[in-house]
Design an enzyme around this catalytic site. Structure first.
Site, mmCIF file in Angstrom:
data_model
loop_
_atom_site.group_PDB
_atom_site.id
_atom_site.type_symbol
_atom_site.label_atom_id
_atom_site.label_comp_id
_atom_site.label_asym_id
_atom_site.label_seq_id
_atom_site.Cartn_x
_atom_site.Cartn_y
_atom_site.Cartn_z
ATOM 1 N N ARG A 122 -13.366 -49.308 -20.318
ATOM 2 C CA ARG A 122 -13.514 -48.564 -21.561
ATOM 3 C C ARG A 122 -14.676 -47.602 -21.353
ATOM 4 N NH1 ARG A 122 -15.699 -50.470 -27.453
ATOM 5 N NH2 ARG A 122 -17.677 -49.915 -26.488
ATOM 6 N N TYR A 154 -22.575 -45.396 -31.296
ATOM 7 C CA TYR A 154 -21.767 -46.571 -31.017
ATOM 8 C C TYR A 154 -21.271 -46.607 -29.565
ATOM 9 C CZ TYR A 154 -17.858 -49.381 -30.161
ATOM 10 O OH TYR A 154 -17.046 -50.264 -29.545
ATOM 11 N N ASP A 157 -12.756 -46.016 -27.397
ATOM 12 C CA ASP A 157 -12.820 -46.548 -28.764
ATOM 13 C C ASP A 157 -13.380 -45.482 -29.710
ATOM 14 O OD1 ASP A 157 -13.117 -48.083 -31.031
ATOM 15 O OD2 ASP A 157 -14.121 -49.755 -30.015
ATOM 16 N N HIS A 186 -13.837 -46.020 -32.874
ATOM 17 C CA HIS A 186 -14.593 -46.799 -33.874
ATOM 18 C C HIS A 186 -14.438 -46.270 -35.294
ATOM 19 C CE1 HIS A 186 -17.673 -50.104 -34.056
ATOM 20 N NE2 HIS A 186 -16.874 -50.458 -33.070
ATOM 21 N N GLU A 238 -8.479 -46.456 -29.115
ATOM 22 C CA GLU A 238 -8.654 -47.553 -30.084
ATOM 23 C C GLU A 238 -9.269 -47.061 -31.382
ATOM 24 O OE1 GLU A 238 -11.209 -50.571 -28.473
ATOM 25 O OE2 GLU A 238 -11.515 -51.509 -30.418
ATOM 26 N N GLU A 268 -9.326 -54.824 -34.592
ATOM 27 C CA GLU A 268 -10.426 -55.786 -34.433
ATOM 28 C C GLU A 268 -11.055 -56.185 -35.764
ATOM 29 O OE1 GLU A 268 -13.026 -53.449 -31.823
ATOM 30 O OE2 GLU A 268 -14.429 -53.254 -33.470
ATOM 31 N N ARG A 323 -5.231 -55.559 -31.523
ATOM 32 C CA ARG A 323 -6.618 -55.751 -31.097
ATOM 33 C C ARG A 323 -7.326 -56.919 -31.791
ATOM 34 N NH1 ARG A 323 -9.769 -55.284 -27.838
ATOM 35 N NH2 ARG A 323 -11.451 -54.054 -28.695
ATOM 36 N N GLU A 380 -10.024 -57.622 -23.420
ATOM 37 C CA GLU A 380 -11.384 -57.066 -23.390
ATOM 38 C C GLU A 380 -12.361 -58.112 -22.837
ATOM 39 O OE1 GLU A 380 -12.981 -56.082 -27.232
ATOM 40 O OE2 GLU A 380 -14.650 -54.958 -26.367
ATOM 41 N N TRP A 409 -18.960 -46.923 -39.323
ATOM 42 C CA TRP A 409 -19.729 -47.161 -38.097
ATOM 43 C C TRP A 409 -18.781 -47.533 -36.959
ATOM 44 C CZ3 TRP A 409 -20.440 -51.564 -34.946
ATOM 45 C CH2 TRP A 409 -21.290 -51.304 -33.843
#
Ligand code: CS2
Ligand code: MG
Length: 413
Positions: free
Chosen positions: A147, A159, A221, A223, A247, A273, A294, A350, A413
């Site tokens: 990643r 992040y 990602d 995020h 992601e 996630e 995820r 992951e 975030w």
């Protein structure tokens, strides 16, 4: 035989973990992970104040019945706190059942579908060179998937980028204590600019493909930070670099946002996630809006619920990409690995290695070999908590950062 005791503990070997221990009347012990990053004590209380006494005397073999009892029984359903608590009970009961059977858990889930679990590592760097060094470092360790996250010109700490400097970093952990290592009283704040990010990232992927070729599996990602149309444009812009997945391009609660992204690009999408039940995925799966699930076993009701979710995804050609950052304890990680071994629609796992202090508290039997993890062949999950060592690390309050746009507006975030 029945459940005799249920104990909840919180330990903090560098970061906080919530662990459930279930002991049966004939002395078999099962372990479950109930860690919810930054909200640990809410789950610990849910377990010890509301669930523990209801489990005493129940038949430990009735896993499905216990799951339904904890999900449907209390009237209030879903949510990360509830589902992490249910997950811990579910993992502990599967651990007990597999120990009683004398088998590693993946055998009870149908046996091995593969010889090992391909994992992706976290490469990051504040600039391109630092990121490239991190990727090279992981390749030298045998990883075939990384990643990639990198700093954006004009922005500070963001992040996914280790603040610790260049190179291969094993210690990225965004939940922060106070600067002196004691309990935090409030989250730190970061600054974000989506325009700057969207302008910068395609060039980064371009350089990675030029420097590392086409074989490397590249993951990224977002995020939750893009609007639907920003995500659609971004996924289209980066199509030539053939990512393994993009992601969390948009905030997860808006399932139909991904329709727009799908209409514009073939970049594979991963999400989930922050999800906690199969219902968060109903539209995403039935409309084939994603390619990878995820969810964390720890946050989605445990092995029982994850197996059903992944079987549902399989019908639509969607594969697994189980969440495995360091805020999942080694127990939750082992639960993921046993599922990864057994299911047919495995995608990737992951992997962010735990620090030494954590691995002194949790005894693990999973092994890493050339970018592949194996859960090991110990009966059960193959992970246990050293309670004495755990007691030496007192809970220390930590928060995930809060994100603001450059004009001060609170952002995802
Ligand atoms: C991340 C996580 O692993 C990931 O993909 O998005 O590190 C996430 O930020 C943390 O789990 C939050 O607790
Ligand atoms: Mg993520």
């Amino acid at each position: 035989m029945s459940i005799e005791s249920v104990d909840v503990s919180v330990t903090s070997p560098g970061r906080n973990f919530v662990t459930l221990k279930i002991t049966t009347s004939d002395g078999v012990v099962g372990w479950g992970d109930a860690t919810l990053n930054g909200r640990e004590l809410a789950v610990a209380s849910y377990l010890s104040d509301h669930i523990a006494s209801t489990l005493i005397g129940r038949d430990e073999d009735r896993i499905e019945d216990t799951w339904q009892y904890l999900y449907r029984g209390p009237y209030w359903r879903r949510g990360p706190v509830t589902m992490a608590a249910i997950a811990a009970v579910d993992m502990a009961l599967w651990d007990i059942k597999a120990k009683k059977a004398g088998m590693p858990l993946y055998q009870l889930l149908g046996g091995a579908s593969r010889s090992g679990v391909r994992v992706y590592a976290h490469a990051s760097g504040t600039d391109y060179q630092a990121l490239a060094n991190a990727i090279t470092g992981y390749q030298e360790l045998g990883f075939t998937a990384v990643r990639v996250q990198t700093g954006v010109p004009g922005l500070g700490q963001i992040y996914g980028v280790s603040a610790a400097g260049p190179g291969v970093r094993y210690d990225y952990e965004p939940a922060k204590r106070a600067a002196d290592g004691r309990a935090a009283t409030a989250p730190t704040e970061e600054t974000w600019d989506t325009n700057a990010y969207l302008a910068h990232m395609p060039g980064v992927f371009d350089r990675i493909r030029q420097d590392f070729g086409t074989d490397l599996r590249i993951l990224h990602d977002g995020h939750h930070r893009m609007s639907p149309i920003e995500a659609a444009r971004f996924a289209k812009d980066i199509e030539p670099y053939k990512l393994f997945w993009l992601e969390d391009c948009t905030p997860g609660e808006d399932q139909t946002a991904l329709r727009l992204v799908r209409q514009h690009s073939t970049t594979p999408l991963a999400i989930g996630e922050v999800f906690n039940t199969v219902y968060d995925y109903q539209t995403l799966i039935t409309e084939r809006l994603i390619d990878y699930v995820r969810s964390a076993v720890t946050h989605t009701g445990g092995i029982t619920a994850m197996k059903k979710l992944l079987d549902f995804a399989a019908i639509y050609g969607i594969r697994s990409g189980i969440h495995g950052p360091t805020d999942i304890s080694p127990i939750g990680m082992a639960a993921a690995l046993h599922l990864d071994m057994a299911i047919h629609n495995f995608g990737i796992q992951e992997y962010m290695p735990h620090n030494e202090a954590t691995l002194n508290v949790f005894q693990t039997s999973y092994t890493l070999d050339n970018g592949f993890l194996h859960p090991g062949d110990e009966p059960g999950l193959g992970v246990s908590l050293d309670e004495e060592a755990a007691a030496g690390h007192e809970y220390t309050k930590a928060y995930l950062p809060v994100n603001r746009l450059i004009d001060g507006t609170v952002h995802d975030w």
